[in-house]
Write an enzyme that holds these catalytic residues in place. Sequence first.
Site, PDB file in Angstrom:
ATOM      1  CD  GLU A 441     -61.211  83.458  14.962  1.00 11.61           C
ATOM      2  OE1 GLU A 441     -59.991  83.500  15.231  1.00 11.61           O
ATOM      3  OE2 GLU A 441     -61.655  83.308  13.820  1.00 11.61           O
TER       4      GLU A 441
HETATM    5  C1  LIG Z   1     -69.070  76.369  13.895  1.00 11.54           C
HETATM    6  C2  LIG Z   1     -67.578  76.434  13.821  1.00 11.54           C
HETATM    7  C3  LIG Z   1     -66.995  77.352  12.979  1.00 11.54           C
HETATM    8  C4  LIG Z   1     -65.597  77.384  12.867  1.00 11.54           C
HETATM    9  N1  LIG Z   1     -65.009  78.221  11.944  1.00 11.54           N
HETATM   10  C5  LIG Z   1     -63.691  78.066  11.661  1.00 11.54           C
HETATM   11  C6  LIG Z   1     -63.094  78.746  10.547  1.00 11.54           C
HETATM   12  O1  LIG Z   1     -63.737  79.536   9.854  1.00 11.54           O
HETATM   13  N2  LIG Z   1     -61.803  78.494  10.269  1.00 11.54           N
HETATM   14  C7  LIG Z   1     -61.048  77.612  10.993  1.00 11.54           C
HETATM   15  O2  LIG Z   1     -59.892  77.409  10.663  1.00 11.54           O
HETATM   16  N3  LIG Z   1     -61.576  76.972  12.073  1.00 11.54           N
HETATM   17  C8  LIG Z   1     -62.876  77.171  12.415  1.00 11.54           C
HETATM   18  N4  LIG Z   1     -63.423  76.500  13.466  1.00 11.54           N
HETATM   19  C9  LIG Z   1     -62.569  75.665  14.290  1.00 11.54           C
HETATM   20  C10 LIG Z   1     -62.347  76.217  15.686  1.00 11.54           C
HETATM   21  O3  LIG Z   1     -61.555  77.362  15.645  1.00 11.54           O
HETATM   22  C11 LIG Z   1     -61.741  75.090  16.531  1.00 11.54           C
HETATM   23  O4  LIG Z   1     -62.763  74.129  16.721  1.00 11.54           O
HETATM   24  C12 LIG Z   1     -61.214  75.573  17.848  1.00 11.54           C
HETATM   25  O5  LIG Z   1     -60.101  76.389  17.657  1.00 11.54           O
HETATM   26  C13 LIG Z   1     -60.791  74.425  18.766  1.00 11.54           C
HETATM   27  O6  LIG Z   1     -60.053  73.454  18.108  1.00 11.54           O
HETATM   28  P1  LIG Z   1     -60.501  71.912  18.197  1.00 11.54           P
HETATM   29  O7  LIG Z   1     -61.953  71.857  17.903  1.00 11.54           O
HETATM   30  O8  LIG Z   1     -59.603  71.110  17.355  1.00 11.54           O
HETATM   31  O9  LIG Z   1     -60.305  71.548  19.710  1.00 11.54           O
HETATM   32  P2  LIG Z   1     -58.957  71.014  20.384  1.00 11.54           P
HETATM   33  O10 LIG Z   1     -57.825  71.854  19.963  1.00 11.54           O
HETATM   34  O11 LIG Z   1     -58.850  69.558  20.167  1.00 11.54           O
HETATM   35  O12 LIG Z   1     -59.258  71.305  21.915  1.00 11.54           O
HETATM   36  C14 LIG Z   1     -60.115  70.454  22.722  1.00 11.54           C
HETATM   37  C15 LIG Z   1     -60.115  70.979  24.150  1.00 11.54           C
HETATM   38  O13 LIG Z   1     -58.774  70.940  24.675  1.00 11.54           O
HETATM   39  C16 LIG Z   1     -58.392  72.221  25.142  1.00 11.54           C
HETATM   40  N5  LIG Z   1     -56.959  72.414  24.889  1.00 11.54           N
HETATM   41  C17 LIG Z   1     -56.261  72.125  23.766  1.00 11.54           C
HETATM   42  N6  LIG Z   1     -54.968  72.453  23.925  1.00 11.54           N
HETATM   43  C18 LIG Z   1     -54.851  72.983  25.145  1.00 11.54           C
HETATM   44  C19 LIG Z   1     -53.766  73.518  25.893  1.00 11.54           C
HETATM   45  N7  LIG Z   1     -52.536  73.615  25.390  1.00 11.54           N
HETATM   46  N8  LIG Z   1     -54.017  73.978  27.135  1.00 11.54           N
HETATM   47  C20 LIG Z   1     -55.253  73.925  27.658  1.00 11.54           C
HETATM   48  N9  LIG Z   1     -56.313  73.428  27.003  1.00 11.54           N
HETATM   49  C21 LIG Z   1     -56.114  72.963  25.765  1.00 11.54           C
HETATM   50  C22 LIG Z   1     -59.245  73.221  24.395  1.00 11.54           C
HETATM   51  O14 LIG Z   1     -59.392  74.427  25.119  1.00 11.54           O
HETATM   52  C23 LIG Z   1     -60.559  72.451  24.262  1.00 11.54           C
HETATM   53  O15 LIG Z   1     -61.314  72.622  25.422  1.00 11.54           O
HETATM   54  C24 LIG Z   1     -64.803  76.500  13.641  1.00 11.54           C
HETATM   55  C25 LIG Z   1     -65.425  75.612  14.522  1.00 11.54           C
HETATM   56  C26 LIG Z   1     -66.781  75.544  14.596  1.00 11.54           C
HETATM   57  C27 LIG Z   1     -67.399  74.522  15.511  1.00 11.54           C
END
Ligand SMILES: Cc1cc2nc3c(=O)[nH]c(=O)nc-3n(C[C@H](O)[C@H](O)[C@H](O)COP(=O)(O)OP(=O)(O)OC[C@H]3O[C@@H](n4cnc5c(N)ncnc54)[C@H](O)[C@@H]3O)c2cc1C
Length: 601
Positions: A441
């Site tokens: 989220e």
């Molecule tokens: C168990 C689990 C359940 C989940 N359930 C759902 C679900 O039901 N539906 C769904 O759609 N998704 C779901 N997710 C996905 C989850 O919402 C994302 O993993 C999360 O939003 C982060 O995206 P990412 O993993 O691609 O990380 P990235 O977006 O690649 O981010 C990596 C790092 O970079 C940082 N970062 C990225 N952009 C910026 C910026 N502009 N400024 C500062 N920092 C930044 C982030 O804070 C993070 O620390 C789930 C994930 C898990 C692990």
Amino acid sequence: MPDYQAPLRDLRFVMDELLDFPGHYARLPGGEDATPDVVGAILEEGARFSREVLLPINQSGDREGCLLEGGEVKAPRGFKEAYRQYVEGGWPGLAAEPEFGGQGLPHSLGMALSEMTCATNLAWGMYPGLSHGAADALRHHGSEAQKATYLTKLVEGVWTGTMCLTESHCGTDLGLIKTRAVPADDGGYDLTGTKIFISAGEHDLAENIVHLVLAKLPDAPKGSKGISLFVVPKFLPDDNGQPGARNGVSCGSLEHKMGIHGNATCVMNFDGARGYLVGRPHKGLACMFTMMNVARIGVGVQGLGLMEASFQNSLGYARDRLQMRALSGAKASDKPADPIIVHPDVRRMLLTQKAFAEGGRMLVMYTAQLVDLVEHGKDPAERERAETLLGLLTPIVKAFLTEVGFEATNEGVQVFGGHGFIKEWGMEQLVRDARITRLYEGTTGIQALDLLGRKVLMSQGETLKVFTKEIHRFCKAEADTPALAEFVTPLSRLNAEWGELTMGVGMKAMTDREEVGAASVDYLMYAGYVTLAYLFARAARQALQALGGEEDAFYRAKLDTARFFYQRLLPRTRAHAEMIKAGGASLMAMSAEDFGLGFEI
Ligand SMILES: Cc1cc2nc3c(=O)[nH]c(=O)nc-3n(C[C@H](O)[C@H](O)[C@H](O)COP(=O)(O)OP(=O)(O)OC[C@H]3O[C@@H](n4cnc5c(N)ncnc54)[C@H](O)[C@@H]3O)c2cc1C
């Protein structure tokens, strides 16, 4: 096995004494049914359900995890039966509109109950939890036909919902999504693409699953302005609204993960799956935000539930576990050693958990009242104010409560010593389960940017002022109450400093936008501590007024907890303030070459 007793006395303090929920419900259209008796009975029944039905399958669910066989996912043993009882008990529709089969009770009541579910079985709670967001998105943005087909089923709980945003190459930056939606001849769309990390994407708890999916239309503008929202059911409803033909959406695999093992985190393949547009073309992100805002507060409540569970079990253990004597001499001289609760450092850990849990509960219920007002408030001015405050507090609830939730559950392991690391006691599960709450989220970093960048600086600080003025009014009203000076004096100083820090970052950001990102997480944590300080000061006032009756022990403990918060946790604002003021120079100083990049930063 860990135990849990819903903190009903503290909830009553927060709801009845601190925030006047009885008065709030009496004024709320549709809230008249939430009389103190009804609220009390519902909370007690929720407490029983959580403890007797959900808690016993929490550790086993963690051990077993979910199973994918022939495209079907089986949740751990007992999960389906618990969900059946949950639906039969009418819980899913508690706060939903009667026109869609709900009971029409206020949302805040659902939030109070949600703490208990999260405390006893977070993985299970996410199956019904995601349906609330899906129902909300459809209620606000769905067509009448979509509401008739899907909303009633979600409200009854016979179908569950999901949120399908994330793809392998994009999580935070949804503008990059590749899932395509091609218009079909009959007004529907065919969706193709792969979503990952989809919570409750496939399972055997409900007869159908309603996916809310972000995808791009063929003529979509680039980036986040070109995203549309679609409803994609697992089984296409037949003419009678019952699950009919299987749709082209399936679970490709289950993620193996650190915690919440009982919740199925799925890779979902959309192979020409039939979907229907929700809201207007290319406006899907705004629709999805309806869902995400509900979900973000829900994740903050997850942090709260987990820290309360951890605190209760740590406390029980610290009362029983005998190790060493107190520094000042034996306390339990009839025993071979003193219980570890006599040691100041163990008390530091316990009180950190207690203060964050009680502070978090006040914050959640304060926010819950705003949710009620935004949804049902009669007076437009009051509704607008509630909306502003809710926007400001949502990232704080989400990120601050999950950051300190993780800290508090970690302290729980520490109180148990090496036994905390052993699975049998259940304390390490709480840490593993809590870890995800800081990520999904929107990560803490993203919530912090939302708070400082979008909510505070983009409104030229006006949004923040709505809250700091409220704190200022409280401090002014209590300025001459000597018994409250230990709270009001530091609170008043911090409240003023909050504005100064905001101005400082705002000024720097005028010449360098990176300064916003450099300050944001410290700013969010600072905001969280000051917000809790405000609520603890109000709690202290309430407790002081109530002293002298039969429940003195409760009110004295409340005052002690408020004092602990002010003396031992609130000073963390000093470090955050210094780090905010330090700016981004040291973060951005390293050159592209130092980091091995092929381009200039
Ligand atoms: C168990 C689990 C359940 C989940 N359930 C759902 C679900 O039901 N539906 C769904 O759609 N998704 C779901 N997710 C996905 C989850 O919402 C994302 O993993 C999360 O939003 C982060 O995206 P990412 O993993 O691609 O990380 P990235 O977006 O690649 O981010 C990596 C790092 O970079 C940082 N970062 C990225 N952009 C910026 C910026 N502009 N400024 C500062 N920092 C930044 C982030 O804070 C993070 O620390 C789930 C994930 C898990 C692990």
